[in-house]
Design an enzyme around this catalytic site. Sequence first.
Site, mmCIF file in Angstrom:
data_model
loop_
_atom_site.group_PDB
_atom_site.id
_atom_site.type_symbol
_atom_site.label_atom_id
_atom_site.label_comp_id
_atom_site.label_asym_id
_atom_site.label_seq_id
_atom_site.Cartn_x
_atom_site.Cartn_y
_atom_site.Cartn_z
ATOM 1 C CG ASP A 126 -2.286 0.490 0.995
ATOM 2 O OD1 ASP A 126 -2.441 1.320 0.086
ATOM 3 O OD2 ASP A 126 -3.208 0.100 1.724
ATOM 4 C CD1 TRP A 161 -4.520 3.112 -2.999
ATOM 5 C CD2 TRP A 161 -3.675 5.092 -2.404
ATOM 6 N NE1 TRP A 161 -4.105 3.021 -1.694
ATOM 7 C CE2 TRP A 161 -3.583 4.217 -1.310
ATOM 8 C CE3 TRP A 161 -3.205 6.402 -2.262
ATOM 9 C CZ2 TRP A 161 -3.035 4.617 -0.087
ATOM 10 C CZ3 TRP A 161 -2.663 6.797 -1.050
ATOM 11 C CH2 TRP A 161 -2.581 5.909 0.014
ATOM 12 N N GLY A 162 -3.177 4.518 -8.192
ATOM 13 C CA GLY A 162 -3.089 5.312 -9.419
ATOM 14 C C GLY A 162 -2.251 6.575 -9.264
ATOM 15 C CG ASP A 183 -9.392 2.339 -0.561
ATOM 16 O OD1 ASP A 183 -8.383 2.368 -1.286
ATOM 17 O OD2 ASP A 183 -9.356 2.142 0.665
HETATM 18 C C1 GLA Z 1 -5.877 1.432 1.625
HETATM 19 C C2 GLA Z 1 -6.038 0.438 0.472
HETATM 20 C C3 GLA Z 1 -7.167 -0.527 0.785
HETATM 21 C C4 GLA Z 1 -6.890 -1.248 2.104
HETATM 22 C C5 GLA Z 1 -6.673 -0.234 3.216
HETATM 23 C C6 GLA Z 1 -6.201 -0.875 4.507
HETATM 24 O O1 GLA Z 1 -6.975 2.282 1.739
HETATM 25 O O2 GLA Z 1 -6.275 1.106 -0.728
HETATM 26 O O3 GLA Z 1 -7.326 -1.458 -0.263
HETATM 27 O O4 GLA Z 1 -5.746 -2.051 1.951
HETATM 28 O O5 GLA Z 1 -5.697 0.735 2.852
HETATM 29 O O6 GLA Z 1 -5.990 0.065 5.520
#
Ligand code: GLA
Length: 396
Positions: A126, A161-162, A183
């Site tokens: 992440d 996340w891009g 998300d």
């Molecule tokens: C981020 C990620 C999610 C998840 C959460 C966990 O938001 O994008 O997919 O893994 O963290 O805290």
Amino acid sequence: MLAKRPPLGWNSWNTFGEHISDALIREMADRMVSDGYLEAGYEYLVIDDCWSLKERDRNGLLVPDPAKFPYGMKALADYVHSRGLKFGMYSCAGVQTCAGYPSSYDHEFTDAATFASWGVDFLKYDYCNFPDSGDCRARYETMSLALKATGREILFSGCNWGQKEPWKWMASVGAHMYRSTGDIMDNYRSFTEIFKSQLDNFCMSGAGCFNDMDMLTVGMCGSGNVGLGKVCTYEEYRMQFALWCLCGVPLMMGADLRKLAPEYQKLLKDKDLLRIDQDEECRPPYLIRRGGVTISNPEPKEGEFPWKTLPDTAYTVFRHLSGGEYALAFINLAPAEASVHCELADLGLPAHSGYLLEMKDVFTGENIGAKKDCFNPTVPGHDMKLYLCRLVKESD
Ligand code: GLA
């Protein structure tokens, strides 16, 4: 080679968030086998955030929370492996995970070795709490090398996340998938926005490194950790699953497998949809046409018509599959029924070609015959039609 096809599995985050445990993961492992998901191709069982203690031990190692995982991760991994599944875990490129647990910035080689020693096969990585001075790409490079240095084959799932256009470099640094969006939430708007945002990026995804449009919410029906807004209908969830399959992206189930209604169990194992997702050529789909659906405007204000057009609500998408097959999708994102258009010449089949496109409706299994020139099926609101097609010679 890892990720020859889009990886399939289950991830704990969407339903369980921080409420994870050894017992829960074992139960999900059992369900993945007994309910036929493993047989359908779902092989990775992934524990997301919140699995460790808030502090490293005195040797700087990550420690599984003994209240949640009393037997440690190696024992759990052994159990998951004994069921024929692969075991996935989670860390983060920043200084803390998104939920505030220790993560791997400046600990990449140590943590990768720890994961390998536990028998981890998949690492979701992440991007929360990343230092302003840090170099995003460099940190994914480092974790990629750290994983390779362990000598264990570990699928590397880059989840930034891009940010920083990962479609341009995640494949080069050795990742096997790259999260391309923020998300997902368990509602219609969220998954359709994700789909629309990736229309121009499909071409970057392919064997070895896939565009990850996030974990599925299919069948969650508002329960769990990412429920927000109106609960999806069956047709909306079917659209989510079919869009992910059409795009040929990783499918990580997010629902509680113990509570999935039979229609969603069936949907997630649908052979035609999974065949499209897992097509061996891994070709990306492409957009044929983007249009607006016209709906009635029953109480027009001054200067308005008794109808209005909602921009960017009708999409026609085409994908080449192996073995002479094609997928053709007509997507209606508006709330009302509409006819969605396709000139077959726009996908390379002019009227004088001497060929027709024979089509099978993937949702009903019905063979709807061979089409020429154009095809404009009527699609209910918030729904899509998906056809598996073949070229057939036009008889004189
Ligand atoms: C981020 C990620 C999610 C998840 C959460 C966990 O938001 O994008 O997919 O893994 O963290 O805290």
